[in-house]
Motif scaffolding. Structure first.
Motif, mmCIF file in Angstrom:
data_model
loop_
_atom_site.group_PDB
_atom_site.id
_atom_site.type_symbol
_atom_site.label_atom_id
_atom_site.label_comp_id
_atom_site.label_asym_id
_atom_site.label_seq_id
_atom_site.Cartn_x
_atom_site.Cartn_y
_atom_site.Cartn_z
ATOM 1 N N ALA A 1 0.830 -1.208 0.000
ATOM 2 C CA ALA A 1 0.000 0.000 0.000
ATOM 3 C C ALA A 1 0.861 1.252 0.000
ATOM 4 N N ALA A 2 1.968 1.226 0.760
ATOM 5 C CA ALA A 2 2.889 2.366 0.768
ATOM 6 C C ALA A 2 3.508 2.569 -0.614
ATOM 7 N N ALA A 3 3.869 1.459 -1.270
ATOM 8 C CA ALA A 3 4.445 1.550 -2.611
ATOM 9 C C ALA A 3 3.439 2.136 -3.600
ATOM 10 N N LEU A 4 2.199 1.687 -3.513
ATOM 11 C CA LEU A 4 1.166 2.207 -4.416
ATOM 12 C C LEU A 4 0.867 3.674 -4.110
ATOM 13 N N LEU A 5 0.962 4.069 -2.836
ATOM 14 C CA LEU A 5 0.792 5.469 -2.451
ATOM 15 C C LEU A 5 1.849 6.337 -3.123
ATOM 16 N N TYR A 6 3.109 5.889 -3.068
ATOM 17 C CA TYR A 6 4.198 6.617 -3.734
ATOM 18 C C TYR A 6 3.963 6.678 -5.237
#
Length: 426
Positions: free
Chosen positions: A410-415
């Motif tokens: 989720a953090a990667a997709l946020l970035y």
């Protein structure tokens, strides 16, 4: 930098050392005697090491199971691994220094946020935080001190927010507010809880998997370890028969391949026994010691601990969660390629640790039916997110690779979907 690297590599990433030092600090702040400080510190260290030893036994058994499972059912695809992404970032991109400093920044920001906000959670799973300090900010265009500070702050927000959002259910599971969940699969756990709430049992009809009533002849299955054994032994033996003797014999060596599979299933049960013993020892020390930190440094601080700590509270739900999550990942493995996404192979380690914890959540919210339906949905969900990430990683140069823990994904997709376009616009 050498001192910082030593602290990160030998203390902060070693969760047992970190937790033992925090327990020691808590006891010192309570002005305990030297003997009590030494005893509490060493018992905390011992408890976590016993827990880790149990996890290692389980990992060894599941690694074997993953091999025969893949061979037996002729599966080909991508196996999610955040560790390989992290290693490639350090070696190929030269981000080792930035990752180390971002990791330290996450830890510092976590303490600051816990001190000055209403969320009092201290994330104590060192390796989990490390995964938040990988490559995503770099490919969003961040460099140097900006990369470290932004990555540290976002990582700390996840490290404090994930325990906070899970805590209402954790209180229901444990019956207290003494500990929190510190594991970056929390979005998946909450997803299962949501599905369980929608489709599970409600009110007086809600029946926990822990309260299942068995006929007299099967009362021995009320014993956690025997019930685990009854599930795992047939699972291993049936799978190794599908894998076939030629392949399985390569793993078993001189020993009969069926007998080797049987003993690996028993090793799994041994691992569960050791893990739960470590949990009991750890909780007996860390919770009282943590009160010293709560009284002095971060008022009302709550330690956020790794997911196996919660297995003793609902052991049947752990096994049910493992099985249903595995079913969900298999369904997703065959379904997602129909929509143009990558085929993601089931990861048995993730299915057990994350699936087992999700099963506890599903059972707490929606009873047996909630745990079953929610578990299958959870397996599909934790396969879908890594599949979405494959395309992004391909554009970064990580070919046919993806990550595991859904909070990290989720953090990667946020970035990739939000921060990167904003930063590139400026």
């Amino acid at each position: 930098m050498g001192v910082i690297n030593f602290i990160i590599e030998n203390i902060l990433t070693q969760a047992s050392i970190t937790i033992a030092l925090i327990a020691m600090l808590g006891l010192l702040l309570q002005k305990k005697s030297a003997g009590q400080v030494i005893s509490g510190t060493l018992k905390t260290l011992l408890g976590f090491q016993v827990l880790s030893a149990g996890s290692s036994i389980i990992v060894g058994s599941l690694t074997y199971f993953g091999k025969i499972f893949t061979e037996g059912f002729h599966m080909q695809g991508i196996i999610p691994s955040i560790e390989s992404i992290n290693g490639q970032a350090m070696n190929d991109l030269g981000l080792g220094r930035d990752i180390a400093l971002t990791f330290l920044a996450i830890f510092v920001f976590n303490i600051i946020l816990a001190r000055f906000t209403k969320w009092k959670y201290i994330f104590l799973t060192g390796q989990a935080i490390l995964w938040m300090a990988t490559v995503f900010g770099y490919f969003a265009g961040l460099r140097g001190i900006v990369l470290i500070l932004v990555g540290g702050f976002i990582g700390a927000c996840f490290a404090i927010a994930m325990p906070a959002v899970a805590q209402p259910i954790i209180r229901k599971i444990t019956g207290s507010n003494d500990i929190a969940l510190g594991h970056f699969c929390t979005i998946g756990y909450l997803f299962e809880a949501g599905v369980a709430k929608l489709f599970g049992e409600k009110g007086e009809n809600k029946k926990s998997i822990e309260d299942i009533k068995l006929p007299t002849h099967f009362e021995f299955l009320q014993d956690t370890y025997l019930s685990v054994m009854v599930v795992m032994v047939p699972l291993y033996i049936i799978t190794v028969l599908f894998a076939g003797e030629p392949f399985a014999s390569e793993l078993s060596g001189d020993q009969n391949y069926i007998m080797f599979a049987f003993l690996q299933a028993i090793q799994f049960v041994v691992g569960v026994y050791v893990l739960l013993a470590g949990v009991r020892l750890l909780l007996g020390e860390i919770v009282p010691a943590f009160r010293g930190i709560a009284m002095k440094l971060v008022p009302d601080a709550i330690p956020a601990l790794d997911c196996p700590v919660f297995f003793p509270y609902s052991p049947n739900a752990v096994i049910l969660g493992f099985i249903t999550t595995t079913i969900g990942t298999i369904i997703a493995m065959f379904t997602l390629p129909m929509f143009g996404l990558a085929m993601i192979l089931p990861g048995m380690l993730t299915n057990f640790f994350a699936g087992g914890t999700a099963g506890i959540f599903g059972n707490a919210v929606g009873g047996r039916r909630g745990a079953i339906i929610g578990g299958i949905a959870h397996g599909f969900f934790i396969t879908l997110l890594p599949a979405l990430l494959v395309t992004i990683f391909n554009s970064m140069g990580f070919i046919n690779a993806t990550a595991t823990d859904v909070d990290t994904v989720a953090a990667a997709l946020l970035y990739a979907w939000i921060l990167s376009p904003i930063l590139k616009a400026f």
